[in-house]
Design an enzyme around this catalytic site. Sequence first.
Site: not given
Length: 338
Positions: A76, A117, A149
């Site tokens: 994560l 994730a 991103y």
Amino acid sequence: MRHLITGGAGFIGSHLAEALLARGDEVFILDDLSTGSVENVRHLKAHPRFHYSFDTITNKQLLAELVDESEVVFHLAAAVGVRLIVESPVRTLETNVYGTQLVLDAASKKRKLVFTASTSEVYGKSDKVPFREDADLVLGPTTKGRWSYAASKALDEFLTLSYWKERKQPVIVARLFNTVGPRQTGRYGMVLPNFVHQAIEGSPITVYGTGLQSRCFCDVRDTIQAILRLVATDRSVGEVVNIGSNEEVTIDGLASVVKQRTDSSSPITHIPYDQAYEPGFEDMQRRVPCLEKLKCLTDFQPSTPLTEIVDRVVAYFHSRLPEPIPVSGALSAATAAE
Ligand code: UDP
């Protein structure tokens, strides 16, 4: 079972750690506290089955040791939050791509299941709502910071899936859609904690753009439930799966719900994107997940209603408010009564 959570002191990671401990598992977290916080896991630190290392995933030796200890690696750790991404693009790319590669490399040496994730950001500007996992990703130009991103997480997905295809390293990729709940901070631009904070403070609730853009907010408890169910079935291995709610709300609508649930007198104001983020900023107009695959693999679908989600976040903010300072008369009265 024993697990490693990279980014375990983050908002979602800390909830995952809690859920694993609650069912009797042992949890190791590795977090460099860049966006995570000790506060998120302070209540877990004394737990006998909870182990924490506040260090970076680029510490290869530590990472290898922690991977050795674990059966499942929940990856994560990532640079998250649109504001952070726009302001720190180098860090976004480095953390997300290099970090994931290190985690996969360490896990593949011992064939440990890796849960990566990812994010709904990877769908980009696609207008094929609801977003299906096999749909095209539509990203904007590389000159616009926001897309770094999405691109970095898409690359994370490629990397993760490549380890499965080429090395038979077991992996699962999940695309998380606007997960919200207690402990999420507004510091990196996330809308719900920002709105709740503004509403409680009585300052203007700042809607960026027209407010007609929409999202589906998923309670972190539902997200965790979905993650745990996905790693519990072999059928998830090698798959990319959406995790989110499909209760769609416009950002104007969200602002009204927050205002109403907090009984706030804050005005709702609109701020152009180029003032809120940077000139030329591009937003997604609608973002809704298709949840068929998640349902089919796990027999589960997030369903916490938006009002309940907002109420939980409001309660969290209230619980963190400093005690009201008593006026001097009230203070002497309380002292006298003791
Ligand atoms: N947003 C807003 N006010 C804020 C923060 C965000 O209106 O204080 C908007 C943002 O422009 C976007 C939506 O709320 O349209 C969701 O933003 P967030 O950063 O939470 O998630 P994402 O953009 O990744 O869906």
